[in-house]
Design a protein around this motif. Sequence first.
Motif, short mmCIF file in Angstrom:
data_model
loop_
_atom_site.label_atom_id
_atom_site.label_comp_id
_atom_site.label_asym_id
_atom_site.label_seq_id
_atom_site.Cartn_x
_atom_site.Cartn_y
_atom_site.Cartn_z
N ARG A 34 0.82 -1.20 0.00
CA ARG A 34 0.00 0.00 0.00
C ARG A 34 0.87 1.27 0.00
O ARG A 34 2.07 1.23 0.25
N VAL A 35 0.22 2.38 -0.29
CA VAL A 35 0.86 3.69 -0.16
C VAL A 35 0.85 4.06 1.32
O VAL A 35 -0.21 4.05 1.96
N ASN A 36 2.02 4.37 1.87
CA ASN A 36 2.11 4.62 3.31
C ASN A 36 2.10 6.10 3.67
O ASN A 36 2.63 6.95 2.95
N TYR A 37 1.48 6.36 4.80
CA TYR A 37 1.48 7.67 5.46
C TYR A 37 2.09 7.40 6.83
O TYR A 37 1.38 7.00 7.76
N SER A 356 5.25 5.56 -4.77
CA SER A 356 4.19 4.57 -4.69
C SER A 356 4.19 3.78 -3.39
O SER A 356 3.23 3.06 -3.10
N PHE A 357 5.25 3.89 -2.60
CA PHE A 357 5.29 3.26 -1.28
C PHE A 357 5.04 4.29 -0.17
O PHE A 357 5.07 3.95 1.00
N GLY A 358 4.85 5.55 -0.55
CA GLY A 358 4.43 6.56 0.41
C GLY A 358 5.57 7.31 1.07
O GLY A 358 6.69 7.36 0.56
N TRP A 359 5.26 7.92 2.22
CA TRP A 359 6.21 8.78 2.90
C TRP A 359 6.27 8.48 4.40
O TRP A 359 5.33 7.94 4.99
N PHE A 360 7.42 8.88 5.02
CA PHE A 360 7.67 8.66 6.44
C PHE A 360 8.34 9.92 7.01
O PHE A 360 9.47 10.25 6.65
N PHE A 361 7.63 10.60 7.89
CA PHE A 361 8.13 11.84 8.47
C PHE A 361 9.23 11.54 9.49
O PHE A 361 9.20 10.52 10.19
N TRP A 362 10.20 12.45 9.59
CA TRP A 362 11.24 12.34 10.61
C TRP A 362 11.02 13.44 11.64
O TRP A 362 11.18 14.61 11.33
N THR A 363 10.58 13.09 12.88
CA THR A 363 10.49 11.79 13.48
C THR A 363 9.37 11.82 14.51
O THR A 363 8.78 12.88 14.74
N LEU A 364 9.10 10.70 15.19
CA LEU A 364 7.90 10.61 16.03
C LEU A 364 8.02 11.37 17.35
O LEU A 364 7.16 12.17 17.69
N GLN A 365 9.06 11.11 18.13
CA GLN A 365 9.09 11.69 19.48
C GLN A 365 10.51 11.98 19.94
O GLN A 365 11.47 11.48 19.37
N PHE A 366 10.59 12.78 21.00
CA PHE A 366 11.85 13.29 21.51
C PHE A 366 11.87 13.15 23.02
O PHE A 366 10.83 13.10 23.67
N LYS A 367 13.07 13.12 23.58
CA LYS A 367 13.19 13.06 25.03
C LYS A 367 12.63 14.32 25.65
O LYS A 367 11.92 14.27 26.66
N TRP A 368 12.95 15.46 25.04
CA TRP A 368 12.50 16.75 25.58
C TRP A 368 11.69 17.48 24.52
O TRP A 368 12.13 17.63 23.39
N ARG A 444 -4.57 2.56 0.36
CA ARG A 444 -4.52 2.85 -1.07
C ARG A 444 -3.51 1.92 -1.74
O ARG A 444 -2.39 1.76 -1.25
N LEU A 445 -3.90 1.31 -2.84
CA LEU A 445 -3.01 0.40 -3.55
C LEU A 445 -1.75 1.15 -3.98
O LEU A 445 -1.83 2.22 -4.60
N GLY A 446 -0.59 0.60 -3.64
CA GLY A 446 0.68 1.23 -3.96
C GLY A 446 1.59 0.33 -4.76
O GLY A 446 1.15 -0.64 -5.37
N ARG A 447 2.87 0.67 -4.76
CA ARG A 447 3.89 -0.06 -5.54
C ARG A 447 3.37 -0.32 -6.96
O ARG A 447 3.36 -1.44 -7.44
N TRP A 448 2.98 0.76 -7.62
CA TRP A 448 2.26 0.64 -8.89
C TRP A 448 3.08 -0.09 -9.94
O TRP A 448 2.52 -0.86 -10.72
N LYS A 449 4.38 0.16 -9.99
CA LYS A 449 5.22 -0.51 -10.99
C LYS A 449 5.23 -2.02 -10.75
O LYS A 449 4.97 -2.81 -11.66
#
Length: 485
Positions: A34-37, A356-368, A444-449
């Motif tokens: 799938r297409v990633n968020y 087609s494989f989506g996106w990955f934000f940097w980053t989730l959490q922090f110590k402070w 959502r269907l991804g990896r279209w190629k």
Amino acid sequence: MTLFKFFNSDSSAKETVNLSDSLAIDRRAIFRNRVNYGVNLGSLFVLESWIYDDLFKEVGGGNSEFEAVSKCKTQFGAQATGNKLRQHYESYLNKIDWNFLKNVNVTSLRVPIGYWHVNNGSFLNGLPFQPVADVYASAQPWTYFKTLVKTAGQYDISIVIDVHGLPGGANSEAHSGMVQNPAVFFKTPNYVNAMCNGILPIIVHDICLSFENIAGLQIVNEAYFDNNANDIKAYYLRATSNISKMDNNLPIIISDGWWPQQWSDWVSQNNISNNIIIDSHVYRCFSNEDKSKDAGAIYDSLPQTVQFDKGKADFMVGEFSCVLDEETWKRTKGDRNVHITKFGRAQTSLFPTIASFGWFFWTLQFKWGDGGEWGFVPQVSKNNLIMRSKNVKPIDSNRVAAIIAEHINYWNGKGSYFEHWRFEDAIRQAVYDIQSFNSLNNSRLGRWKSWTSRRRREYIGSKGDSQFMWEWDQGYQRGLDEFNQ
């Protein structure tokens, strides 16, 4: 059992595909295609002092995990250092708000690990982290990693295993676990052997085959730029071959080496697009060129500055943020918050159309704190990132029928013979596939190629090849264009 064999071999060549005879697309197939968020779990396992500084502060500094752990071992001993790492893993994992991730429809977590974490450091003989192998035997990161994977699956969230740190380094940055300048991994045969023959296979056997929610295995993070890249290509081919023998449907993720076209050309030339996803990182806060622009110029030019050849390979944006350099802000007029919103939304509207494989934000959490423009939670909470809705839009069967009729009518009189049933088979298969993905939280269907290529091969195996396969090609692509939104 293959996940991609959907047609009965005895079906009539001119018979429209009977979708009820198709095997169901299961959860594993959706997680992998799938297409990633998504979002990165930076500094959960591969420690970075600017994100989580506990261990670094304890030993008075150090700019890499190896340096901090080595100092800590010298000062406190292996067992005590292992306990400190365990405390960090537990604290980090306990802080993850799974309900928040589920509610905003995060589909995947990219989890950076080091080769030294795999199987709790049991593959470190002759490798740079060998002096601290006993620390990781005590810390048991592999156990915590499996717990993470299992928990994510309970929320329909997949995991991308990102081998962020390689022995000798794929780059010379501290986020590789050890600073080595120049980076020597690709040119060191025993390091490559250790990865291809030991470490990667145990990851596949122990994690990828055991958990259905593994979306892919990234075999390198941010490989250095190399105009020829022969050593890098040799590693990619060898690793891909070894992994595919164990699981030929597991997505294998490589780095674009800061030159996407180089690698989409290479993937296409080597006919490995069914196995490979190319990871490209999009940051607009580091280069002198970006520092010389104002914010508007940066986000307005994204369609021109971020381009992937999606006809040759599948891509993902494994890292990006909403951060711009202070030099950019000095050149920018207007409300900073408004510009950040425009920047984040411009990125997350563009990426799902080309990656087609989506996106990955940097980053989730922090110590402070929450990380500000590096932080996923504040950026989502401020609506600066466009997430996928969980509401499924039904596909109108009348619209499908109208598209088929439109195709037939267009070609009417333009030739004496066609195989319009191939067009109809293809668009109906596309609709079936899209609806199957939609059934899991409106994925959502991804990896279209890769996906389209597999579907095409299956179809030829079922219905036979033809000079009119162009009709199938048009039908499946039309289905994706029209309904895979």
